[in-house]
Design a protein around this motif. Sequence first.
Motif, short mmCIF file in Angstrom:
data_model
loop_
_atom_site.label_atom_id
_atom_site.label_comp_id
_atom_site.label_asym_id
_atom_site.label_seq_id
_atom_site.Cartn_x
_atom_site.Cartn_y
_atom_site.Cartn_z
N SER A 223 5.21 -22.65 13.76
CA SER A 223 4.96 -21.41 14.49
C SER A 223 5.52 -20.21 13.73
O SER A 223 6.43 -19.55 14.18
N THR A 224 4.99 -19.98 12.54
CA THR A 224 5.39 -18.80 11.78
C THR A 224 4.36 -17.72 12.03
O THR A 224 3.18 -17.99 12.18
N GLN A 225 4.84 -16.50 12.08
CA GLN A 225 3.95 -15.38 12.32
C GLN A 225 3.38 -14.89 11.00
O GLN A 225 4.11 -14.60 10.05
N TRP A 226 2.08 -14.81 10.92
CA TRP A 226 1.39 -14.42 9.69
C TRP A 226 1.28 -12.91 9.62
O TRP A 226 0.89 -12.24 10.58
N PHE B 231 -0.66 -8.12 5.82
CA PHE B 231 -0.44 -7.11 4.79
C PHE B 231 0.68 -7.46 3.80
O PHE B 231 0.92 -6.73 2.85
N ALA B 232 1.33 -8.60 4.01
CA ALA B 232 2.44 -8.98 3.14
C ALA B 232 1.99 -9.16 1.69
O ALA B 232 2.64 -8.68 0.77
N GLU B 233 0.85 -9.83 1.50
CA GLU B 233 0.36 -10.03 0.13
C GLU B 233 -0.07 -8.71 -0.50
O GLU B 233 0.12 -8.50 -1.69
N LEU B 234 -0.65 -7.81 0.28
CA LEU B 234 -1.04 -6.50 -0.25
C LEU B 234 0.18 -5.69 -0.69
O LEU B 234 0.16 -5.04 -1.73
N ARG B 235 1.25 -5.73 0.12
CA ARG B 235 2.47 -5.02 -0.26
C ARG B 235 3.07 -5.60 -1.54
O ARG B 235 3.54 -4.86 -2.41
N GLN B 236 3.03 -6.92 -1.67
CA GLN B 236 3.55 -7.56 -2.87
C GLN B 236 2.71 -7.16 -4.09
O GLN B 236 3.26 -6.84 -5.15
N LEU B 237 1.40 -7.14 -3.96
CA LEU B 237 0.52 -6.74 -5.06
C LEU B 237 0.77 -5.28 -5.43
O LEU B 237 0.85 -4.94 -6.62
N GLN B 238 0.91 -4.41 -4.44
CA GLN B 238 1.18 -2.99 -4.71
C GLN B 238 2.49 -2.83 -5.46
O GLN B 238 2.59 -2.05 -6.40
N SER B 239 3.50 -3.58 -5.06
CA SER B 239 4.80 -3.52 -5.73
C SER B 239 4.69 -3.95 -7.19
O SER B 239 5.24 -3.31 -8.09
N GLN B 240 3.93 -5.01 -7.45
CA GLN B 240 3.74 -5.48 -8.83
C GLN B 240 2.99 -4.44 -9.66
O GLN B 240 3.34 -4.18 -10.81
N LEU B 241 1.95 -3.83 -9.09
CA LEU B 241 1.20 -2.80 -9.80
C LEU B 241 2.08 -1.59 -10.11
O LEU B 241 2.02 -1.04 -11.21
N ASN B 242 2.88 -1.18 -9.15
CA ASN B 242 3.78 -0.05 -9.37
C ASN B 242 4.74 -0.33 -10.52
O ASN B 242 4.96 0.52 -11.38
N ARG B 243 5.32 -1.53 -10.56
CA ARG B 243 6.24 -1.87 -11.64
C ARG B 243 5.52 -1.88 -12.98
O ARG B 243 6.05 -1.42 -13.98
N THR B 244 4.30 -2.39 -13.00
CA THR B 244 3.53 -2.44 -14.25
C THR B 244 3.27 -1.05 -14.79
O THR B 244 3.50 -0.77 -15.96
N PHE B 245 2.78 -0.14 -13.93
CA PHE B 245 2.42 1.19 -14.39
C PHE B 245 3.65 2.04 -14.69
O PHE B 245 3.64 2.85 -15.59
N GLU B 246 4.72 1.86 -13.96
CA GLU B 246 5.96 2.61 -14.25
C GLU B 246 6.49 2.21 -15.61
O GLU B 246 6.91 3.05 -16.39
N GLY B 247 6.43 0.92 -15.94
CA GLY B 247 6.90 0.46 -17.25
C GLY B 247 6.08 1.05 -18.37
O GLY B 247 6.59 1.50 -19.38
#
Length: 146
Positions: free
Chosen positions: A8-11, A14-30
């Motif tokens: 009974s975990t709550q799904w 948007f969690a995967e979208l936030r994770q993808l956005q975070s990865q993209l931000n790190r990539t472009f900032e670098g």
Amino acid sequence: MLSFGLPSTQWDPFAELRQLQSQLNRTFEGGARLGGDNSWPPVNMWLGDDSVVVTAEMPGVTVDDIDLTVRENTLIIAGKRGPATEDGDAEWHRRERPSGDFSRSIRLPLRVDPDKVQARAKNGVLEIEMGRPDSDLPRKIEVKAS
């Protein structure tokens, strides 16, 4: 409530979208910190009736330090940016404006005629207007009655 023996975990959809956005931000900032993003100078582009216009922000670059090349549907803006100051005794606290040679190749949405290119610079903004070849312009076709 029905239970099918599943955990009974709550799904969170948007969690995967936030994770993808975070990865993209790190990539472009670098890339921006290393200067390897190849997006200088920043440009805007729009289409006119029979031309394409590109503006490029190029503060501190003189017209003598700019080289433009146009071939079919590609514009190349190249040149040299001088250092912010020539003072060798300066103790830098922040240095965000890089200097040196640059080159940016921009794919245009249509072919252009090199004889119909006009470029002008004002207040650190380069404007390039490029006309289409006459052979690519729309032609009105006369319909004859039989």
